[in-house]
Design a protein around this motif. Sequence first.
Motif, short mmCIF file in Angstrom:
data_model
loop_
_atom_site.label_atom_id
_atom_site.label_comp_id
_atom_site.label_asym_id
_atom_site.label_seq_id
_atom_site.Cartn_x
_atom_site.Cartn_y
_atom_site.Cartn_z
N PHE A 9 0.83 -1.10 -0.18
CA PHE A 9 0.06 -0.14 -0.11
C PHE A 9 0.81 1.30 -0.06
CE2 PHE A 9 -2.59 3.17 2.31
CZ PHE A 9 -3.77 3.28 1.30
N GLY A 10 1.93 1.19 0.67
CA GLY A 10 2.73 2.37 0.97
C GLY A 10 3.58 2.99 -0.46
N LEU A 11 3.89 1.71 -1.03
CA LEU A 11 4.38 2.21 -2.16
C LEU A 11 3.89 3.17 -3.24
CD1 LEU A 11 6.71 1.39 -4.20
CD2 LEU A 11 5.12 -0.50 -5.29
N ALA A 12 2.48 3.05 -3.38
CA ALA A 12 1.68 4.15 -4.23
C ALA A 12 1.88 5.51 -3.93
CB ALA A 12 0.16 4.11 -4.10
N LEU A 15 1.95 -2.69 -8.04
CA LEU A 15 2.54 -2.13 -9.25
C LEU A 15 1.57 -1.21 -9.98
CD1 LEU A 15 5.25 -4.53 -10.50
CD2 LEU A 15 5.68 -2.72 -8.85
N ALA A 16 0.37 -1.65 -10.10
CA ALA A 16 -0.68 -0.87 -10.81
C ALA A 16 -1.11 0.41 -10.09
CB ALA A 16 -1.80 -1.85 -11.19
N GLY A 17 -1.25 0.01 -8.66
CA GLY A 17 -1.56 1.26 -7.73
C GLY A 17 -0.20 2.29 -7.77
N ALA A 18 0.84 1.86 -7.96
CA ALA A 18 2.07 2.65 -8.08
C ALA A 18 1.85 3.44 -9.10
CB ALA A 18 3.05 2.02 -7.84
N ALA A 19 1.93 2.91 -10.15
CA ALA A 19 1.80 3.61 -11.50
C ALA A 19 0.71 4.61 -11.65
CB ALA A 19 1.49 2.54 -12.81
N ALA A 20 -0.53 4.34 -11.05
CA ALA A 20 -1.63 5.18 -11.10
C ALA A 20 -1.04 6.54 -10.47
CB ALA A 20 -2.81 4.57 -10.48
N ALA A 21 -0.64 6.01 -9.27
CA ALA A 21 -0.25 7.16 -8.09
C ALA A 21 0.88 8.22 -8.60
CB ALA A 21 0.31 6.61 -6.79
N LEU A 62 -7.92 5.75 -5.34
CA LEU A 62 -7.05 5.02 -6.47
C LEU A 62 -6.40 3.97 -5.83
CD1 LEU A 62 -5.90 7.62 -9.04
CD2 LEU A 62 -7.73 5.79 -9.51
N SER A 63 -5.87 4.24 -4.58
CA SER A 63 -4.70 3.14 -4.13
C SER A 63 -5.52 2.18 -3.48
CB SER A 63 -3.94 3.90 -2.73
OG SER A 63 -3.02 4.92 -3.21
N LEU A 64 -6.84 2.13 -2.99
CA LEU A 64 -7.54 1.30 -2.18
C LEU A 64 -8.19 0.53 -3.49
CD1 LEU A 64 -9.00 3.08 0.91
CD2 LEU A 64 -7.43 1.11 0.56
N LEU A 65 -8.33 1.17 -4.38
CA LEU A 65 -9.07 0.34 -5.57
C LEU A 65 -8.04 -0.68 -6.10
CD1 LEU A 65 -11.42 -0.11 -7.73
CD2 LEU A 65 -10.60 2.06 -8.99
N CYS A 66 -6.86 0.01 -6.39
CA CYS A 66 -5.77 -0.56 -7.19
C CYS A 66 -4.99 -1.84 -6.35
CB CYS A 66 -4.69 0.12 -7.83
SG CYS A 66 -5.18 1.29 -9.05
N VAL A 67 -4.93 -1.61 -5.05
CA VAL A 67 -3.99 -2.60 -4.33
C VAL A 67 -4.80 -3.58 -3.76
CG1 VAL A 67 -2.30 -2.71 -2.42
CG2 VAL A 67 -2.43 -0.61 -4.16
#
Length: 411
Positions: A193-196, A278-284, A312-317
């Motif tokens: 989670f923190g990665l985003a 990684l998807a959440g990090a990319a969106a962030a 977005l983070s909660l949706l992706c991760v």
Amino acid sequence: MDRNTWRGADIALFAVSAAVGLSYLVLKAWVEDIRLLDFPFIWWAGDLWAAGRNPYGPDFQTIDAGVWSGYAYVRDKWFFYPPHWWAIARPAALLPLEQAALLWRLFTAACYLGGSLVVARAVHRTLGAMSRSRLGALLLFACASSATAIVLSIGQTTGILFLGLCLFCAAWLERSGPAMTAALVLLALKPNFGLAFWAFAIASGLCWGSIGAAVLMGTAIGLPALLPFGPVAVLRAYFRQLGHFGDLVANSPANTTGLGNLLERAGGMALSPTMLALAGAAAAAALGWWAGRADRRDPAVQAAIPGLLLALSLLCVSMHVYDATLLAPLIVLCLPAPAGLQLATGLGCLIVFRADNLAELSGIADGRAGIFPSSLLVSWGYLGLAVAGAAILAAALRRRPAPQALERGAE
């Protein structure tokens, strides 16, 4: 409704919401006799570190039923937390498990309460007066949601993550370097989670001092876990442990929330937790790159940015239903939004507030999820809140004052 009547209703709503929320929090954290499920793994890691043993190696597998003295124990023996958990696990192991577990629940409760007040104060200072009833709604959601109850009952780590998230939002709004440093260190305690948020901070280009300080601080508090066994060996062992994260039934798509759950439900597409992180990090990172170049003088835009980042983070991760309390800051971050979008955000939070109860009453419970049947309902809530977050940011950009007005406001 005249001003005095509204003021009285506002105070009454705050009093009732805060009283219910705090009473529920105290009941779950202090009064109930709960045998935790997840915290004992942290305690055991601290006990191993105290004995000069490495929890990322075979020693962690030596845990046996006698260590738990009646505590629930149903999962495989892996330690998925990064090395700087040493700063929490090692002091916890100084106490017997039962005493440490009680202190952990009380500390978690304090994180929910403290984090709520931190983000509410930042919103009040940067966005203007906030009604007492809105603060009451924030406290009620953070303290009395079904997610909070689960966290306190199993000893999960969402409370400290919640504090880090609230510090992040406050730091962004108030442009506070020290708060951002503390936020990044705390958010790194749960890397997926923190990665985003790290990706957002790096891509924005506005937080290099805080990022550098957070790297140094995180490394320093993790050194006691790294040096005795060799940093490279420890990190390799840690990443090998992470490779087993998706093997647990509790971490399967049906029992987790967000895109992974929705895609698996819709078309049988199973994405690994790593891919989702990684998807959440990319969106962030994309949002951070834009935010770093946006006009920082408009408070409505600046409040919408961390709100969308959170949604977005909660949706992706890949997360769990007990992490839904992390939505709470949206209740105050949407303050400058149009009334309709505030209502949409409120409805999304209301759906997630007591998701377990609502899933059971509505029949939306996912029969495939043997552990967290409300995961599907929470995932739909996250999707709706991400759409609302994007709409709030778009509305803030459309309503942005003329440059001359912004310059006068910044003077």
